[in-house]
Design an enzyme around this catalytic site. Structure first.
Site, PDB file in Angstrom:
ATOM      1  N   ASP A 263       3.731  21.331  21.473  1.00  0.00           N
ATOM      2  CA  ASP A 263       2.394  21.189  22.043  1.00  0.00           C
ATOM      3  C   ASP A 263       1.425  21.519  20.915  1.00  0.00           C
ATOM      4  OD1 ASP A 263       0.177  20.773  23.633  1.00  0.00           O
ATOM      5  OD2 ASP A 263       0.949  21.910  25.340  1.00  0.00           O
TER       6      ASP A 263
HETATM    7  C1  NOJ Z   1      -2.397  20.433  24.985  1.00  0.00           C
HETATM    8  C2  NOJ Z   1      -1.794  20.026  26.296  1.00  0.00           C
HETATM    9  O1  NOJ Z   1      -1.071  21.110  26.838  1.00  0.00           O
HETATM   10  C3  NOJ Z   1      -0.894  18.810  26.175  1.00  0.00           C
HETATM   11  O2  NOJ Z   1      -0.499  18.419  27.463  1.00  0.00           O
HETATM   12  C4  NOJ Z   1      -1.603  17.708  25.462  1.00  0.00           C
HETATM   13  O3  NOJ Z   1      -0.793  16.568  25.403  1.00  0.00           O
HETATM   14  C5  NOJ Z   1      -2.004  18.189  24.068  1.00  0.00           C
HETATM   15  N1  NOJ Z   1      -2.876  19.334  24.192  1.00  0.00           N
HETATM   16  C6  NOJ Z   1      -2.726  17.126  23.267  1.00  0.00           C
HETATM   17  O4  NOJ Z   1      -3.966  16.890  23.806  1.00  0.00           O
END
Ligand code: NOJ
Length: 724
Positions: A263
Site C-alpha cells: 500500500d
Molecule cells: C491507500 C489506499 O489504502 C489504497 O487502497 C489505495 O489504492 C492507495 N492509497 C493508492 O491510492
C-alpha cells in the site's frame, strides 16, 4: 409495473465482453513467460532491476527503457478509474478523466450476482485500457468486521463465502480486458482508525475461516496478477512486509505467481520488505519536494548497496523483478501481444452501472405495500441532503470524477413524468456536529404534509477530504465513524416527517448500517441504496415506481445498536491504539447474531421483493464428502422478480465450537410471475470443513449436517439433513 424482466440486453453486454476477452490473453504459457523473464533479467544491471521494484512517480513503477520494459501504470480504484494524477500527484491538465462511476463494492455484493461482478470488472478493465493504465487497484475485499469501518462502502461483505464468489467474477472481468486487478488490502485491514500503526491480533482459526478465504479465492480461482499489502501490522509485523502472510501463506501455500504491491507508503524497512516478499514499493512523493528521488525509497538505492556489499543476495531482487515481468507478460505490456484499446463512457458501461444498482439496492421494509408508488400519485415531497448530493468524489482514494451522476432527486424527476409534482427540501445540513435544524424540519414537514407521498433520502455521506477529519467525513478512507447514530439531526427530521405524513419512504445511503431504532417501527417503507453509482438515482427511482422489482439482499448484518455488534460486544474495537484483539474470533456478522441469539435489526441476506416466492421439494443427496441440494422456487406473486436462495450448513455434533450456521451456497433465480424453477447447489468438501487450530489444519468431521435453505439468514424456508 413491467411484468417481464429485462435481462436479454444485459446478457448481450456480458457475452460480448467475454467474446472479446480471448484477444487480451498473453500469447505465452507461464513456462514461456518464466523463460523469457529470466532471459531479460540476465541482460539487466543491478540498478535497472532495483529501479523496477519501487515507484517512479505516485502511480507508476520504474521501467528499463534500454530493454523496452515500460513503467507499470496503476490507478485506483475499486469502482471506477480514478481521476488523473500527474507524476507529482498533481492533477493532470487536459486529460479526459471523468469516467464511469460504478456503484461501490457493498452495492455490488448486495446483488449476489457473480455475473454482475464480471460485468463490473469488464467495465473497469475496459476503461483502464482506454486511460492507459495497466493495473486497477481493486477489488477491496476486507471483511466488514465493525459497522463503523470508514471503508465498508468499498468492501463486499461480512461473509467470506459471498466475498469469494463476488471477487472471482470481478477479477476475471478486469483481467479479461488484459488489465491486472489488484486485490487489497492483505490482510487484517478491517478498520481505518490507527490503520497505519495498529497491530492486529487474531486466532489462526479466524484468519483462516473468516479473513483469508476471499484472498485465497482471488488467487486460486480468480487468478489475480497483483495483490496489495495493507497498512496495519499483523501479529507484530507490518502486513505489507509480513513473512507469514506473504511468504508462507500467499506465495508458498497458495502458489501466488504475481506481484505483491505495497500500500502507498506501507513499507517500513528494507530488510523486511526484501526478505518477506514485498515486490514493489509504492508511495507518494509528497515529502520529497518538486524533484522527487525515488531512489530514496526503502526498495531503492539501499538495496543496490546491500547487494553490492554482499549483504543481500541478488536472487531476492531477481525474484521480485521476475514477478513484475510476469504481470507485464500477462497483460501484454511485454511480449508483443496486442493490448486492447478499451472504451470510455459508453452506453454499455453506464448500463452496467445501472444494472448493478438496480440489483444491489435493498428493499428493507414495505408495510401496507407502500411501494411501488401507485400510478395515481400526484405529488411527492423529496426531502434530505443526500437526495441531491453527488457522492462520486468522496471516500478517499476510491474517488471518481464521474462523467455524470444522477442523484435520487433527478432520478425521481426523470421517471415521474410531468403529471407528478415534485418538491425538494434539504431537511438537514451536512456538517459534523450539526444537530437538528428546526427551520429545515419545519419546511420538510410542510412539504410532506402537502404531498401524497414523502421520500426522505438521508443516511451517511461520503467525506471529500480524507486527509483531514473534515465536517462531512463519514464513509471515507482514513477515518472510521464514531458511532452508528444518524448524523445531522436526521432522527428528528424523519420522526417529524413520519408524523406529518405516514406515507413516507425512507431511503438510506451509505456504506453500512445505521441505528434506525428511533423511527423504523413507524416507517412503512425503507430502502437501503448504498452509494449506487452514476445511474443510482435512476435505478432507485425505477424501484420506487416499480419499473424494477428490487432483488438486492444485505451482504452485512444490521445490528440494532452499536453495542450489539460482535466486534464491540466480544472483541476489541478499535483497540487501545497499539493493538486490536479480534476476540470476536469467527463470530463475525450473522455467525455471531445466530449463535449468540441476538436479534439484528435487519439480518444478513435479507431483502424484500414486490413479489413472493414459495420454496418446496428439498432433496439432499450426500456423498462421501460432497452434497447436492435441490429445491424448487416458485414466483407466487403477480410480477416478475428475482430471489436469492441461500444455503446454510450446520453440523449437528461438534468437536470444536462452530457458528450456528454458515453460508455455503446461493443462487439468484429470475422468475416470471407464476414461474417455477429447480435450483441445484453442489457442495464440495470445503463446505463442511473448519479450521482446527489445535491441530493447525482444515478438518472435516464425519456426521450429520443440516442443510438450511432461506430467503435470508433468518427467513428459513426449508431444512433437510444428510450424513457425510
Ligand atoms: C491507500 C489506499 O489504502 C489504497 O487502497 C489505495 O489504492 C492507495 N492509497 C493508492 O491510492
Amino acid at each position: 409495473m413491467n411484468t417481464k424482466l429485462k435481462f436479454p440486453l444485459f446478457c448481450y453486454i456480458i457475452c460480448s465482453v467475454s467474446i472479446f476477452s480471448a484477444k487480451a490473453q498473453s500469447a505465452y504459457t507461464d513456462a514461456q513467460i518464466a523463460f523469457k523473464s529470466d532471459s531479460l533479467i540476465k541482460l539487466m544491471t543491478l540498478e535497472e532491476k532495483v529501479n523496477m521494484i519501487h515507484a517512479s512517480s505516485s502511480f507508476t513503477s520504474g521501467g528499463v527503457p534500454r530493454l523496452g520494459i515500460p513503467e507499470m501504470v496503476t490507478s485506483d480504484g475499486p469502482h471506477g478509474v480514478r481521476l488523473e494524477h500527474g507524476r507529482g500527484w498533481n492533477a493532470q491538465k487536459g486529460v479526459l478523466d471523468s469516467g464511469t462511476y460504478l456503484p461501490t463494492g457493498i452495492c455490488l455484493a448486495s446483488t449476489w450476482n457473480p455475473a454482475l461482478g464480471f460485468a463490473f470488472g469488464s467495465v473497469l478493465g475496459s476503461e483502464a485500457n482506454f486511460r492507459g493504465k495497466d493495473v486497477i487497484l481493486g477489488p477491496g475485499i476486507n471483511i466488514m468486521r465493525s459497522p463503523l469501518n470508514g471503508r465498508n462502502f468499498e468492501y463486499l461483505s461480512e461473509d467470506p463465502y459471498l466475498v469469494s464468489k463476488m471477487v472471482v467474477g470481478y477479477i476475471k472481468g478486469v483481467q479479461a480486458q488484459g488489465i491486472s486487478a489488484c486485490v487489497k488490502h492483505f490482510a487484517g485491514n478491517n478498520q481505518e482508525t490507527n490503520r497505519g500503526s495498529i497491530d492486529v491480533q487474531m486466532s489462526e482459526r479466524a484468519l483462516r475461516e473468516i479473513y483469508l478465504p476471499g484472498f485465497k479465492a482471488a488467487i486460486q480461482e480468480g487468478g489475480v496478477y497483483t495483490l496489495m499489502g495493507s497498512y496495519n501490522k499483523f501479529r507484530g509485523q507490518w502486513a505489507t512486509q509480513n513473512n507469514y502472510l506473504i511468504n508462507q501463506i500467499l506465495k508458498k501455500e497458495w502458489g501466488f505467481k504475481g506481484a505483491v504491491i505495497s500500500d502507498w507508503g506501507a513499507v517500513h524497512s528494507t530488510a523486511q520488505a526484501m526478505w518477506n516478499g514485498t515486490d514493489l514499493e509504492m508511495g507518494t512523493d509528497l515529502d520529497m519536494g518538486p524533484h522527487p528521488n525515488y531512489g530514496k525509497f526503502f526498495l531503492g538505492d539501499t538495496v543496490v548497496t546491500l547487494v553490492k556489499t554482499g549483504k543481500m543476495p541478488v536472487s531476492l531482487v531477481d525474484d521480485k523483478v521476475r514477478r513484475l515481468l510476469y504481470v507485464m507478460y500477462k497483460t501484454n505490456m511485454l511480449g508483443g501481444g496486442k493490448r486492447m484499446k478499451g472504451e470510455y463512457n459508453t452506453a454499455a458501461h453506464q448500463a452496467t452501472a445501472q444494472k448493478v444498482a438496480e440489483e444491489g439496492i435493498v428493499l428493507l421494509k414495505n408495510e401496507d405495500k407502500i411501494l411501488p408508488l401507485k400510478s395515481d400519485i400526484k405529488s411527492i415531497a423529496v426531502i434530505g441532503y443526500n437526495a441531491d448530493r453527488k457522492q462520486a468524489m468522496g471516500g478517499g482514494s476510491s474517488q471518481i470524477k464521474a462523467f455524470f451522476e444522477v442523484t435520487p432527486l433527478q432520478g425521481l424527476q426523470n421517471i415521474a413524468g410531468k403529471k407528478v409534482k415534485i418538491t425538494y427540501t434539504k431537511g438537514y445540513n451536512i456538517a459534523r456536529g450539526a444537530g437538528a435544524d428546526a427551520d429545515m424540519i419545519k419546511q420538510a414537514v410542510q412539504a410532506a404534509s402537502k404531498a401524497d407521498v414523502a421520500v426522505i433520502v438521508g443516511g451517511w455521506t461520503h467525506g471529500y477530504d480524507y486527509n483531514v477529519w473534515s465536517d462531512n467525513a463519514y464513509d471515507t478512507e482514513g477515518f472510521d465513524k464514531t458511532d452508528m447514530q444518524m448524523p445531522f439531526g436526521q432522527n428528528e427530521l424523519i420522526k417529524a416527517v413520519l408524523a406529518a405524513n405516514p406515507r413516507t419512504v425512507v431511503v438510506l445511503m451509505g456504506g453500512g448500517p445505521m441505528d434506525v431504532t428511533q423511527w423504523v417501527g413507524d416507517a412503512k417503507g425503507v430502502i437501503q441504496a448504498w452509494y449506487p453509482g452514476m445511474e443510482g438515482g435512476n435505478a432507485l427511482a425505477k424501484i420506487i415506481f416499480g419499473q424494477v422489482n428490487p432483488s438486492g439482499k444485505l451482504p452485512v448484518s444490521f445490528p440494532k445498536k452499536l453495542e450489539d455488534a460482535p466486534a464491540i460486544k466480544l472483541g476489541q474495537y478499535p483497540g487501545d491504539g497499539v493493538t486490536v484483539n479480534y476476540f470476536d474470533d469467527i463470530y463475525v456478522g450473522y455467525r455471531y447474531f445466530d449463535t449468540y441469539k441476538v436479534e439484528p435489526q435487519f439480518a444478513f441476506g435479507y431483502g424484500l421483493s414486490y413479489t413472493t416466492f414459495k420454496y418446496s421439494d428439498l432433496h439432499v443427496q450426500t456423498g462421501d464428502k460432497t452434497a447436492t441440494v435441490t429445491f424448487k422456487i416458485k414466483n407466487t406473486g403477480a410480477v416478475a422478480g428475482a430471489e436469492v436462495a441461500q444455503l446454510y450448513v450446520k453440523q449437528e455434533k461438534l468437536n470444536l465450537p462452530r457458528p450456528e450456521k454458515e453460508l455455503k451456497g446461493f443462487d439468484k433465480v429470475y422468475l416470471q410471475a407464476g414461474e417455477e424453477k429447480t435450483v441445484t447447489l453442489t457442495l464440495n468438501e470445503d463446505a463442511f470443513k473448519y479450521f482446527n487450530d489445535v491441530k493447525n489444519q482444515w478438518e472435516m468431521d464425519p456426521g450429520v449436517f443440516d442443510f438450511i435453505v432461506g430467503s435470508s439468514s433468518r427467513d428459513i424456508r426449508l431444512t433437510g439433513t444428510g450424513t457425510l
